[in-house]
Scaffold this active site. Structure first.
Site, PDB file in Angstrom:
ATOM      1  N   SER A   6     -58.573  17.258 -22.879  1.00  0.00           N
ATOM      2  CA  SER A   6     -58.807  17.861 -21.676  1.00  0.00           C
ATOM      3  C   SER A   6     -59.121  19.371 -21.687  1.00  0.00           C
ATOM      4  O   SER A   6     -59.007  19.962 -22.534  1.00  0.00           O
ATOM      5  CB  SER A   6     -57.432  17.658 -20.783  1.00  0.00           C
ATOM      6  OG  SER A   6     -56.378  18.747 -21.191  1.00  0.00           O
ATOM      7  N   CYS A   7     -59.967  19.643 -20.712  1.00  0.00           N
ATOM      8  CA  CYS A   7     -60.609  20.764 -20.519  1.00  0.00           C
ATOM      9  C   CYS A   7     -61.301  20.785 -19.156  1.00  0.00           C
ATOM     10  O   CYS A   7     -61.633  19.746 -18.835  1.00  0.00           O
ATOM     11  CB  CYS A   7     -61.554  21.421 -21.704  1.00  0.00           C
ATOM     12  SG  CYS A   7     -60.906  22.565 -22.908  1.00  0.00           S
ATOM     13  N   ASP A   8     -61.220  21.734 -18.581  1.00  0.00           N
ATOM     14  CA  ASP A   8     -62.227  21.829 -17.208  1.00  0.00           C
ATOM     15  C   ASP A   8     -62.671  23.519 -17.046  1.00  0.00           C
ATOM     16  O   ASP A   8     -62.241  24.224 -17.163  1.00  0.00           O
ATOM     17  CB  ASP A   8     -61.173  21.819 -16.142  1.00  0.00           C
ATOM     18  CG  ASP A   8     -60.477  20.342 -16.064  1.00  0.00           C
ATOM     19  OD1 ASP A   8     -61.095  19.233 -15.514  1.00  0.00           O
ATOM     20  OD2 ASP A   8     -59.370  20.399 -16.755  1.00  0.00           O
ATOM     21  N   ARG A  48     -59.243  14.196 -13.441  1.00  0.00           N
ATOM     22  CA  ARG A  48     -59.441  15.733 -13.404  1.00  0.00           C
ATOM     23  C   ARG A  48     -60.806  16.210 -12.765  1.00  0.00           C
ATOM     24  O   ARG A  48     -60.643  16.830 -11.885  1.00  0.00           O
ATOM     25  CB  ARG A  48     -59.205  16.281 -14.804  1.00  0.00           C
ATOM     26  CG  ARG A  48     -57.826  16.041 -15.128  1.00  0.00           C
ATOM     27  CD  ARG A  48     -57.279  16.836 -16.314  1.00  0.00           C
ATOM     28  NE  ARG A  48     -58.731  17.471 -17.166  1.00  0.00           N
ATOM     29  CZ  ARG A  48     -59.293  16.715 -17.806  1.00  0.00           C
ATOM     30  NH1 ARG A  48     -59.007  15.620 -18.268  1.00  0.00           N
ATOM     31  NH2 ARG A  48     -60.207  17.384 -18.438  1.00  0.00           N
ATOM     32  N   GLU A  73     -66.807  21.571 -22.822  1.00  0.00           N
ATOM     33  CA  GLU A  73     -66.150  20.536 -22.638  1.00  0.00           C
ATOM     34  C   GLU A  73     -66.323  19.557 -23.743  1.00  0.00           C
ATOM     35  O   GLU A  73     -67.545  19.520 -24.249  1.00  0.00           O
ATOM     36  CB  GLU A  73     -66.263  19.835 -21.321  1.00  0.00           C
ATOM     37  CG  GLU A  73     -65.895  20.833 -20.227  1.00  0.00           C
ATOM     38  CD  GLU A  73     -64.515  21.184 -20.033  1.00  0.00           C
ATOM     39  OE1 GLU A  73     -63.555  20.608 -20.322  1.00  0.00           O
ATOM     40  OE2 GLU A  73     -64.558  22.391 -19.516  1.00  0.00           O
TER      41      GLU A  73
END
Length: 395
Positions: free
Chosen positions: A5-7, A240, A92
């Site tokens: 994950s990353c945002d 997400r 990302e």
């Protein structure tokens, strides 16, 4: 891939209290990886000099800009950062029909290398798009993306912003598309998010898509559908990506989005945007406000340099502040322990009440805005706030 994950987020000036663009990112990385915050000054280079990135050498340019980076300590590249001209970038991990486990592990430029190169070599967001995509076409992307997890690789998307606009760049192998963002809110997660609003693209993209049978050459070209994203979900309301967009829209509902609003987004745990634990915890966070040169207002950048923003302090930095940057956030410091920088070490063992952390944070947010307004910005608030945070841990 669901554990990865990353945002990254951007809110344009038409949605913010001050009319300035606000950027934010959470960097979620393999558990055990250390993320440092470091500063590199502008540099001049001789003709034909080479640059060693994480794995490969590339041609160096004549000069590079000063940058501040939040980066995994073991690699040359960075997860996010800013340069002296007010360009910010976050990236990302993404997967698609061209993702290939063995091929993608061949050492090339990491997405994090491309991010740092974009900051070092551009003075606007639009220039950064060109830097990243030209290098991608020339050298390709690939290589081991972790020093902890074996055979871990991915392609990349980027969110790039400056004082005027933002760009989303999404890649698959050496192919790419870019979308210009000038109003509203925009975010990227671990899924392709550009559909049919394509403002720039690889010159051979549509030809290759048609010849490969991915696209019929007649229907509207939809990047997400054509490239066959295989991780993340653009439409699932529980993803997400969807949750992040809702958080941005909620915060900007009255067009009063602020730096603190972005910090709140990055601290949201129910959405999965903030991951305090697990295999891919949040290792570092950044929030930036892109000052307008026409108003003689400087851009400011807040970094945690520590995991889990709920248990961290966002500390302000400006390129007008006096240097050097504190060694407390550098893994190369003599005070680092097995590459864990001083702040990381003491943060890990601390149990501090949240209100104490927020009090320091709010104090230095106020100081940063006072300095922006007065133009008296020599005092290094990043260093001072880091010292204040360390005092909490030593108490």
């Amino acid at each position: 891939m669901s554990l990865v994950s990353c945002d990254t987020f951007v809110v344009c000036g038409d949605q913010t209290t001050t009319g300035e663009i606000i950027f934010g990112k959470n960097s979620d990385r393999p558990c055990g990886e250390i993320q440092e915050v470091v500063y590199y000054p502008r540099q001049q280079y001789t003709e034909q000099e080479k640059l060693k990135c994480t794995y490969i050498e590339i041609d160096q340019v004549e000069s590079t800009h000063a940058v501040i980076l939040s980066k995994p300590e073991w690699m040359w590249g960075a997860e996010m950062g800013a340069n002296e001209h007010g360009v910010v970038i976050g990236n990302e991990a993404v997967w698609n029909r061209l993702s290939n486990g063995s091929e993608d592990l061949i050492p090339r430029l990491l997405g994090m290398d491309l991010l740092r190169l974009g900051l070092e070599r551009s003075s606007t967001a639009r220039e950064a798009v060109d830097v990243i995509t030209n290098l991608l076409e020339k050298y390709g992307q690939g290589g081991q993306c972790s020093n902890i997890i074996s055979d871990f690789s991915y392609h990349n998307s980027f969110l790039i912003a400056d004082e005027k606009e933002a760009w989303v760049v999404e890649t698959a192998e050496r192919l790419w598309v870019a979308e210009l963002v000038t109003t509203g809110v925009r975010n990227i997660s671990n899924c392709m998010s550009i559909t049919n609003k394509i403002d720039l693209c690889h010159p051979e993209l549509k030809t290759r898509a048609k010849n490969s049978g991915w696209w019929d050459g007649e229907s509207e070209f939809n990047w997400c559908e054509v490239i066959g994203a295989t991780a993340g979900d653009l439409t699932d309301p529980g993803s997400r990506f969807s949750c992040g967009r809702k958080l941005l829209e909620s915060g900007a509902s009255d067009k009063n989005f602020t730096v603190s609003s972005m910090m709140d987004v990055l601290r949201d745990e129910p959405s999965g945007i903030n991951r305090p634990s697990g295999n891919f915890p949040t290792a570092g966070s950044q929030v930036s406000i892109m000052g307008k040169r026409s108003d003689n207002v400087n851009h400011y950048h807040w970094f945690t340099a520590t995991p889990s923003p709920n248990k961290s302090i966002f500390k302000p930095f400006s390129f007008r502040m006096s240097l050097p940057l504190t060694q407390a956030t550098s893994s190369s410091s003599p005070l680092a322990q097995v590459r864990k920088h001083e702040l990381w070490v003491h943060h890990a063992g601390a149990c501090i009440q949240t209100d104490h952390l927020r009090k320091i944070e709010h104090t230095f947010i106020d100081k940063a805005f006072e300095a922006r307004k007065s133009g008296k910005e020599e005092e290094n608030l990043f260093n001072i706030s880091t010292e204040e945070e360390l005092k909490l841990y030593f108490a």
